[in-house]
Design a protein around this motif. Sequence first.
Motif, PDB file in Angstrom:
ATOM      1  N   ALA A  82       0.839  -1.213   0.000  1.00  0.00           N
ATOM      2  CA  ALA A  82       0.000   0.000   0.000  1.00  0.00           C
ATOM      3  C   ALA A  82       0.869   1.256   0.000  1.00  0.00           C
ATOM      4  CB  ALA A  82      -0.942  -0.012   1.198  1.00  0.00           C
ATOM      5  N   GLU A  83       1.946   1.247   0.785  1.00  0.00           N
ATOM      6  CA  GLU A  83       2.863   2.396   0.796  1.00  0.00           C
ATOM      7  C   GLU A  83       3.552   2.534  -0.558  1.00  0.00           C
ATOM      8  OE1 GLU A  83       5.107   5.697   2.283  1.00  0.00           O
ATOM      9  OE2 GLU A  83       3.138   4.842   2.659  1.00  0.00           O
ATOM     10  N   PHE A  84       3.930   1.414  -1.151  1.00  0.00           N
ATOM     11  CA  PHE A  84       4.539   1.421  -2.478  1.00  0.00           C
ATOM     12  C   PHE A  84       3.579   2.048  -3.498  1.00  0.00           C
ATOM     13  CE2 PHE A  84       5.103  -0.780  -6.584  1.00  0.00           C
ATOM     14  CZ  PHE A  84       6.388  -0.375  -6.889  1.00  0.00           C
ATOM     15  N   GLU A  85       2.325   1.647  -3.467  1.00  0.00           N
ATOM     16  CA  GLU A  85       1.324   2.221  -4.379  1.00  0.00           C
ATOM     17  C   GLU A  85       1.239   3.739  -4.205  1.00  0.00           C
ATOM     18  OE1 GLU A  85      -2.592   0.130  -5.501  1.00  0.00           O
ATOM     19  OE2 GLU A  85      -2.193  -0.380  -3.405  1.00  0.00           O
ATOM     20  N   ARG A  86       1.206   4.186  -2.956  1.00  0.00           N
ATOM     21  CA  ARG A  86       1.112   5.622  -2.683  1.00  0.00           C
ATOM     22  C   ARG A  86       2.314   6.359  -3.261  1.00  0.00           C
ATOM     23  NH1 ARG A  86       3.149   9.422   0.020  1.00  0.00           N
ATOM     24  NH2 ARG A  86       4.630   8.150   1.191  1.00  0.00           N
ATOM     25  N   VAL A  87       3.504   5.826  -3.020  1.00  0.00           N
ATOM     26  CA  VAL A  87       4.717   6.482  -3.511  1.00  0.00           C
ATOM     27  C   VAL A  87       4.745   6.479  -5.038  1.00  0.00           C
ATOM     28  CG1 VAL A  87       7.236   6.271  -3.618  1.00  0.00           C
ATOM     29  CG2 VAL A  87       6.060   6.121  -1.418  1.00  0.00           C
ATOM     30  N   MET A  88       4.413   5.359  -5.653  1.00  0.00           N
ATOM     31  CA  MET A  88       4.414   5.290  -7.120  1.00  0.00           C
ATOM     32  C   MET A  88       3.421   6.278  -7.715  1.00  0.00           C
ATOM     33  SD  MET A  88       6.727   3.301  -8.362  1.00  0.00           S
ATOM     34  CE  MET A  88       6.154   3.103 -10.054  1.00  0.00           C
ATOM     35  N   THR A  89       2.298   6.461  -7.064  1.00  0.00           N
ATOM     36  CA  THR A  89       1.282   7.400  -7.541  1.00  0.00           C
ATOM     37  C   THR A  89       1.769   8.837  -7.420  1.00  0.00           C
ATOM     38  OG1 THR A  89      -0.463   5.849  -6.932  1.00  0.00           O
ATOM     39  CG2 THR A  89      -1.117   8.131  -7.246  1.00  0.00           C
ATOM     40  N   PHE A 103      14.539  -8.256  -6.800  1.00  0.00           N
ATOM     41  CA  PHE A 103      13.500  -9.239  -6.522  1.00  0.00           C
ATOM     42  C   PHE A 103      12.275  -8.563  -5.905  1.00  0.00           C
ATOM     43  CE2 PHE A 103      16.959 -12.049  -7.281  1.00  0.00           C
ATOM     44  CZ  PHE A 103      16.418 -13.294  -7.596  1.00  0.00           C
ATOM     45  N   ARG A 104      12.446  -7.840  -4.807  1.00  0.00           N
ATOM     46  CA  ARG A 104      11.316  -7.137  -4.189  1.00  0.00           C
ATOM     47  C   ARG A 104      10.646  -6.220  -5.222  1.00  0.00           C
ATOM     48  NH1 ARG A 104      15.644  -6.651  -0.541  1.00  0.00           N
ATOM     49  NH2 ARG A 104      15.258  -7.300   1.581  1.00  0.00           N
ATOM     50  N   PHE A 108       6.809  -6.290  -6.474  1.00  0.00           N
ATOM     51  CA  PHE A 108       5.908  -5.180  -6.185  1.00  0.00           C
ATOM     52  C   PHE A 108       5.445  -4.481  -7.459  1.00  0.00           C
ATOM     53  CE2 PHE A 108       5.679  -3.813  -1.581  1.00  0.00           C
ATOM     54  CZ  PHE A 108       6.028  -5.040  -1.067  1.00  0.00           C
ATOM     55  N   TYR A 109       6.365  -4.228  -8.385  1.00  0.00           N
ATOM     56  CA  TYR A 109       5.952  -3.509  -9.588  1.00  0.00           C
ATOM     57  C   TYR A 109       5.004  -4.343 -10.436  1.00  0.00           C
ATOM     58  CZ  TYR A 109       5.642  -0.342 -13.426  1.00  0.00           C
ATOM     59  OH  TYR A 109       5.135   0.503 -14.379  1.00  0.00           O
ATOM     60  N   SER A 110       5.213  -5.644 -10.518  1.00  0.00           N
ATOM     61  CA  SER A 110       4.301  -6.480 -11.305  1.00  0.00           C
ATOM     62  C   SER A 110       2.898  -6.437 -10.702  1.00  0.00           C
ATOM     63  CB  SER A 110       4.815  -7.917 -11.412  1.00  0.00           C
ATOM     64  OG  SER A 110       4.822  -8.569 -10.156  1.00  0.00           O
ATOM     65  N   LEU A 111       2.804  -6.434  -9.381  1.00  0.00           N
ATOM     66  CA  LEU A 111       1.493  -6.336  -8.728  1.00  0.00           C
ATOM     67  C   LEU A 111       0.876  -4.953  -8.956  1.00  0.00           C
ATOM     68  CD1 LEU A 111       2.428  -8.148  -5.410  1.00  0.00           C
ATOM     69  CD2 LEU A 111       0.827  -9.000  -7.164  1.00  0.00           C
ATOM     70  N   TYR A 112       1.688  -3.912  -8.864  1.00  0.00           N
ATOM     71  CA  TYR A 112       1.214  -2.546  -9.114  1.00  0.00           C
ATOM     72  C   TYR A 112       0.690  -2.418 -10.546  1.00  0.00           C
ATOM     73  CZ  TYR A 112       1.461   2.529  -9.763  1.00  0.00           C
ATOM     74  OH  TYR A 112       1.166   3.842 -10.052  1.00  0.00           O
ATOM     75  N   ALA A 113       1.445  -2.938 -11.495  1.00  0.00           N
ATOM     76  CA  ALA A 113       1.036  -2.848 -12.903  1.00  0.00           C
ATOM     77  C   ALA A 113      -0.232  -3.645 -13.157  1.00  0.00           C
ATOM     78  CB  ALA A 113       2.178  -3.319 -13.806  1.00  0.00           C
ATOM     79  N   LEU A 114      -0.373  -4.768 -12.488  1.00  0.00           N
ATOM     80  CA  LEU A 114      -1.585  -5.577 -12.602  1.00  0.00           C
ATOM     81  C   LEU A 114      -2.783  -4.793 -12.061  1.00  0.00           C
ATOM     82  CD1 LEU A 114      -2.786  -8.437 -13.229  1.00  0.00           C
ATOM     83  CD2 LEU A 114      -2.270  -9.020 -10.844  1.00  0.00           C
ATOM     84  N   LYS A 115      -2.591  -4.148 -10.919  1.00  0.00           N
ATOM     85  CA  LYS A 115      -3.686  -3.426 -10.270  1.00  0.00           C
ATOM     86  C   LYS A 115      -3.977  -2.069 -10.900  1.00  0.00           C
ATOM     87  CE  LYS A 115      -5.295  -1.882  -5.747  1.00  0.00           C
ATOM     88  NZ  LYS A 115      -5.017  -1.873  -4.300  1.00  0.00           N
ATOM     89  N   PHE A 127       7.099 -10.219 -16.317  1.00  0.00           N
ATOM     90  CA  PHE A 127       8.032  -9.208 -15.818  1.00  0.00           C
ATOM     91  C   PHE A 127       8.740  -9.714 -14.570  1.00  0.00           C
ATOM     92  CE2 PHE A 127       8.945  -5.474 -13.121  1.00  0.00           C
ATOM     93  CZ  PHE A 127       9.905  -4.880 -13.929  1.00  0.00           C
ATOM     94  N   ARG A 128       7.994 -10.260 -13.651  1.00  0.00           N
ATOM     95  CA  ARG A 128       8.596 -10.789 -12.420  1.00  0.00           C
ATOM     96  C   ARG A 128       9.549 -11.939 -12.743  1.00  0.00           C
ATOM     97  NH1 ARG A 128       7.243 -14.257  -7.745  1.00  0.00           N
ATOM     98  NH2 ARG A 128       5.505 -15.114  -8.882  1.00  0.00           N
ATOM     99  N   ALA A 129       9.141 -12.812 -13.652  1.00  0.00           N
ATOM    100  CA  ALA A 129       9.959 -13.982 -14.006  1.00  0.00           C
ATOM    101  C   ALA A 129      11.286 -13.588 -14.646  1.00  0.00           C
ATOM    102  CB  ALA A 129       9.181 -14.908 -14.941  1.00  0.00           C
TER     103      ALA A 129
END
Length: 160
Positions: A82-89, A103-104, A108-115, A127-129
């Motif tokens: 959630a903090e990552f999403e806020r910062v990316m936004t 790795f982290r 995180f970015y693959s999940l952010y891009a998905l969402k 992307f993660r792979a």
Amino acid sequence: MPTSTQDIYNYRRVNDTLITGGQPTAEQLQAAADEGVATVINLATGNQREPSLDEAGLVRSLGMQYYHIPVVWDNPTAADFAEFERVMTDAEGKILLHCAANFRVTAFYSLYALKRLGWSEAEADAFRASVWRGSDYPVWEAFVEQMKSDIQGDRAAPPQ
């Protein structure tokens, strides 16, 4: 030969405004500034490569914004995401997104891009792979699967 951001361990160029990688050196952070990076986001808990480096101070002295979200390797959380999403936004300009080995970040970015960016699950997984292929970290696999489930549940929920 001059240093560039492409020298960062596990470097990935996502698009014109986002690059990801492992822990950059001081010289690679200078290269990031020279290449027009405006924001550095760090998901690592510490710098094992250069423990004495004041990354936040260096990044700011180079005129870039700095965000640190210390994601504990063996305990990634929904609150971290959630903090990552806020910062990316909120982040502006070209971004260097890094952790210790990418790795982290790729998780995180693959999940952010998905969402947030409309990536398909296959695109996010690919992307993660690109970094994770052949790796086996059950804590992270469980975290990614739980987050994907939450994201897909959010998509399926009727608007309120």
